[in-house]
Design a protein around this motif. Structure first.
Motif, PDB file in Angstrom:
ATOM      1  N   TRP A 187      -9.226  10.933  -4.828  1.00  0.00           N
ATOM      2  CA  TRP A 187      -8.213  11.660  -5.587  1.00  0.00           C
ATOM      3  C   TRP A 187      -7.805  12.969  -4.892  1.00  0.00           C
ATOM      4  N   ASP A 188      -8.508  13.336  -3.806  1.00  0.00           N
ATOM      5  CA  ASP A 188      -8.314  14.648  -3.205  1.00  0.00           C
ATOM      6  C   ASP A 188      -8.097  14.546  -1.699  1.00  0.00           C
ATOM      7  N   TRP A 189      -7.479  13.455  -1.257  1.00  0.00           N
ATOM      8  CA  TRP A 189      -7.224  13.315   0.167  1.00  0.00           C
ATOM      9  C   TRP A 189      -6.063  14.216   0.582  1.00  0.00           C
ATOM     10  N   HIS A 190      -6.250  14.955   1.659  1.00  0.00           N
ATOM     11  CA  HIS A 190      -5.132  15.710   2.227  1.00  0.00           C
ATOM     12  C   HIS A 190      -4.198  14.723   2.951  1.00  0.00           C
ATOM     13  N   GLU A 235      -1.042  12.845  -2.310  1.00  0.00           N
ATOM     14  CA  GLU A 235      -0.329  14.091  -2.033  1.00  0.00           C
ATOM     15  C   GLU A 235       0.852  13.800  -1.117  1.00  0.00           C
ATOM     16  N   GLU A 236       2.003  14.387  -1.414  1.00  0.00           N
ATOM     17  CA  GLU A 236       3.215  14.122  -0.635  1.00  0.00           C
ATOM     18  C   GLU A 236       3.047  14.575   0.810  1.00  0.00           C
ATOM     19  N   GLY A 237       3.814  13.946   1.682  1.00  0.00           N
ATOM     20  CA  GLY A 237       3.836  14.363   3.079  1.00  0.00           C
ATOM     21  C   GLY A 237       3.028  13.503   4.016  1.00  0.00           C
ATOM     22  N   PHE A 238       2.276  12.524   3.469  1.00  0.00           N
ATOM     23  CA  PHE A 238       1.412  11.740   4.369  1.00  0.00           C
ATOM     24  C   PHE A 238       2.213  10.839   5.293  1.00  0.00           C
ATOM     25  N   GLU A 239       3.388  10.340   4.844  1.00  0.00           N
ATOM     26  CA  GLU A 239       4.185   9.451   5.701  1.00  0.00           C
ATOM     27  C   GLU A 239       4.687  10.176   6.938  1.00  0.00           C
ATOM     28  N   ALA A 240       5.007  11.453   6.780  1.00  0.00           N
ATOM     29  CA  ALA A 240       5.490  12.233   7.920  1.00  0.00           C
ATOM     30  C   ALA A 240       4.395  12.463   8.957  1.00  0.00           C
ATOM     31  N   GLN A 241       3.148  12.197   8.568  1.00  0.00           N
ATOM     32  CA  GLN A 241       2.012  12.436   9.454  1.00  0.00           C
ATOM     33  C   GLN A 241       1.694  11.245  10.368  1.00  0.00           C
ATOM     34  N   PHE A 242       2.284  10.084  10.109  1.00  0.00           N
ATOM     35  CA  PHE A 242       1.883   8.882  10.849  1.00  0.00           C
ATOM     36  C   PHE A 242       1.963   9.084  12.368  1.00  0.00           C
ATOM     37  N   ILE A 289       0.844  -1.206   0.000  1.00  0.00           N
ATOM     38  CA  ILE A 289       0.000   0.000   0.000  1.00  0.00           C
ATOM     39  C   ILE A 289       0.873   1.247   0.000  1.00  0.00           C
ATOM     40  N   LEU A 290       1.916   1.235   0.815  1.00  0.00           N
ATOM     41  CA  LEU A 290       2.795   2.396   0.908  1.00  0.00           C
ATOM     42  C   LEU A 290       3.432   2.710  -0.439  1.00  0.00           C
ATOM     43  N   ALA A 291       3.924   1.673  -1.107  1.00  0.00           N
ATOM     44  CA  ALA A 291       4.573   1.887  -2.404  1.00  0.00           C
ATOM     45  C   ALA A 291       3.583   2.448  -3.427  1.00  0.00           C
ATOM     46  N   ARG A 292       2.366   1.936  -3.413  1.00  0.00           N
ATOM     47  CA  ARG A 292       1.367   2.398  -4.377  1.00  0.00           C
ATOM     48  C   ARG A 292       0.916   3.824  -4.080  1.00  0.00           C
ATOM     49  N   TRP A 293       0.686   4.117  -2.808  1.00  0.00           N
ATOM     50  CA  TRP A 293       0.177   5.432  -2.448  1.00  0.00           C
ATOM     51  C   TRP A 293       1.221   6.525  -2.635  1.00  0.00           C
ATOM     52  N   ARG A 294       2.497   6.162  -2.559  1.00  0.00           N
ATOM     53  CA  ARG A 294       3.533   7.176  -2.806  1.00  0.00           C
ATOM     54  C   ARG A 294       3.433   7.743  -4.216  1.00  0.00           C
ATOM     55  N   ALA A 310      -2.883   9.577   5.818  1.00  0.00           N
ATOM     56  CA  ALA A 310      -2.240   8.929   6.970  1.00  0.00           C
ATOM     57  C   ALA A 310      -3.248   8.129   7.781  1.00  0.00           C
ATOM     58  N   LEU A 311      -4.422   8.714   8.030  1.00  0.00           N
ATOM     59  CA  LEU A 311      -5.469   7.999   8.762  1.00  0.00           C
ATOM     60  C   LEU A 311      -5.863   6.709   8.053  1.00  0.00           C
ATOM     61  N   GLU A 312      -6.102   6.802   6.749  1.00  0.00           N
ATOM     62  CA  GLU A 312      -6.514   5.632   5.984  1.00  0.00           C
ATOM     63  C   GLU A 312      -5.430   4.559   5.990  1.00  0.00           C
ATOM     64  N   TYR A 313      -4.172   4.983   5.866  1.00  0.00           N
ATOM     65  CA  TYR A 313      -3.077   4.007   5.887  1.00  0.00           C
ATOM     66  C   TYR A 313      -2.989   3.331   7.259  1.00  0.00           C
ATOM     67  N   LEU A 314      -3.075   4.104   8.315  1.00  0.00           N
ATOM     68  CA  LEU A 314      -3.000   3.535   9.665  1.00  0.00           C
ATOM     69  C   LEU A 314      -4.162   2.586   9.924  1.00  0.00           C
TER      70      LEU A 314
END
Length: 396
Positions: free
Chosen positions: A155-158, A119-126, A110-115, A163-167
């Motif tokens: 297509w428009d997730w901040h 929108e950039e910066g979601f990993e820093a939000q975990f 999921i991480l590889a696909r979502w990158r 980060a919430l969806e990934y977690l």
């Protein structure tokens, strides 16, 4: 190799997917929990032209079902949880240890696909998101959005929404409840009972569980259908498992189709082969199915066993739709006999029936008409409408 007729296979599927019992037996919360355990999961969908898919799926199996019962099991009893099968679904919480193995498998993918398309910066939000929940309690995506703006479509997730969806998709947080249809997230330890957070599954045990539990809920299944049931293993993994000592305990059968396709080789739950078709006779009543009902989700299997070609046309441009935006299949006894376009109109208190299409060869009769009207009245009462309104030309 044992040979199975399509009629028998169809009844097996309906039986294992809980459509051959008496749909009028009073069902309490324990009964609902048992029903979902036997189904395995119930797919969730946001569209509510009549009622949301998960409620329609459960109502088709028991007409005493009330949506508040599902809410109780999810939000008060915590005996169910939301996560991903082949799609967003409600699952028994006792399956959470199995899903922890899935989280380990799916996280990197999921991480590889979502990158590539978030929108950039979601990993820093975990960690920030987790710290926010620890300090402030359950959150919605809009609580974390810049300026409190609601997120749009996928297509428009901040970044905080991503980060919430990934977690959530990887098990660090769970859906505590929903407000409207908006997810409210909390830490997993606050949602999943401790008894279901301790057990662990390694890879072989995870694959073995996925295959065995799928066969149990399908009765007869090809390796592709086994993999597709939960959507947690690959067809190659299901095929490899079928060739192991564990897989060898399931007899191979050939299953006919109703539309002259070549017979398919399937694995059988051994108990199925002791059954007679009369043991799995579904009620003769006519029932509305959700477009996301598990019986019709595998469109190719639906065509082979029912001779019913169903496609949902939500994403089809209006001018190109063969039927309509959200059309419900009609199950009568063991046959899919038609489809209906209808909508709940809360402002007028009506269930508005726009059009019905019977399948070729299905005769209109007073008995069938009475069954249809009885089902429409059941649906009307279920969704709290006072009247049924039929559009001009609704019979086609």
């Amino acid at each position: 190799m044992h040979h199975v007729h399509a009629t028998f296979a169809r009844r097996v599927l309906l039986d294992r997917q809980q459509l051959t019992g008496n749909p009028r037996v009073r069902m309490d919360n324990d009964g609902l929990q048992s029903l979902i355990d036997r189904l395995g999961f119930v797919q969730i969908d946001s569209i509510s032209t009549v009622e949301r898919a998960h409620h329609m799926i459960l109502f088709a199996r028991n007409t005493t079902y009330q949506p508040a019962q599902l809410q109780t099991l999810l939000e008060r009893e915590n005996s169910l949880f939301e996560n991903w099968t082949h799609d967003a679904s409600v699952l028994p919480s006792r399956f959470f240890p199995i899903w922890r193995r899935r989280f380990l498998r799916d996280g990197p993918r999921i991480l590889a696909r979502w990158r590539n398309w978030r929108e950039e910066g979601f990993e820093a939000q975990f960690e920030q998101v987790l710290d926010h929940i620890r300090q402030n309690g359950p959150v919605k995506a809009r609580d974390l959005a810049p300026g409190g703006r609601p997120s749009g479509g996928w297509w428009d997730w901040h970044p905080s929404k991503t980060a919430l969806e990934y977690l959530w998709r990887t098990g660090a947080i769970c859906v505590r409840h929903r407000e409207g249809f908006e997810k409210v997230y909390d830490l997993t330890e606050n949602v999943i009972p401790a008894a279901h957070r301790e057990e662990t599954y390694d890879e072989p045990a995870f694959i073995d569980w996925a295959c065995r539990s799928a066969i149990e809920r399908l009765g007869l299944a090809t390796t592709g259908e086994i993999a597709a049931f939960w959507g947690v293993i690959t067809p190659a993994e299901a095929k490899s498992w079928s060739e192991t000592k564990a897989g060898d305990t399931y007899p191979r059968v050939t299953v006919d189709s109703v539309n002259d396709q070549r017979p398919r080789v399937a694995l059988a739950d051994p108990s199925v082969l002791d059954l007679h078709p009369d043991d799995m006779q579904p009620p003769t009543r006519l029932r509305v199915l959700s477009p996301f009902d598990p019986v019709i989700r595998d469109r190719k299997r639906c065509e082979r066993l029912f001779g019913f070609d169903y496609r949902i046309e939500i994403f089809t441009p209006a001018a190109k739709r063969q039927y309509g935006y959200y059309v419900f299949p009609l199950l009568e006894g063991e046959h899919l006999v038609g489809r209906i376009d209808m909508k709940r109109q809360a402002d007028t208190g009506t269930l508005a029936v726009r059009r019905i299409w019977w399948e070729p060869g299905v005769r209109q009769s007073r008995q069938r008409d009475a069954r249809l009207m009885a089902e429409l009245d059941r649906v009307r009462r279920f969704v709290g409408m006072t009247d049924i309104r039929f559009a001009d030309g609704w019979r086609g």
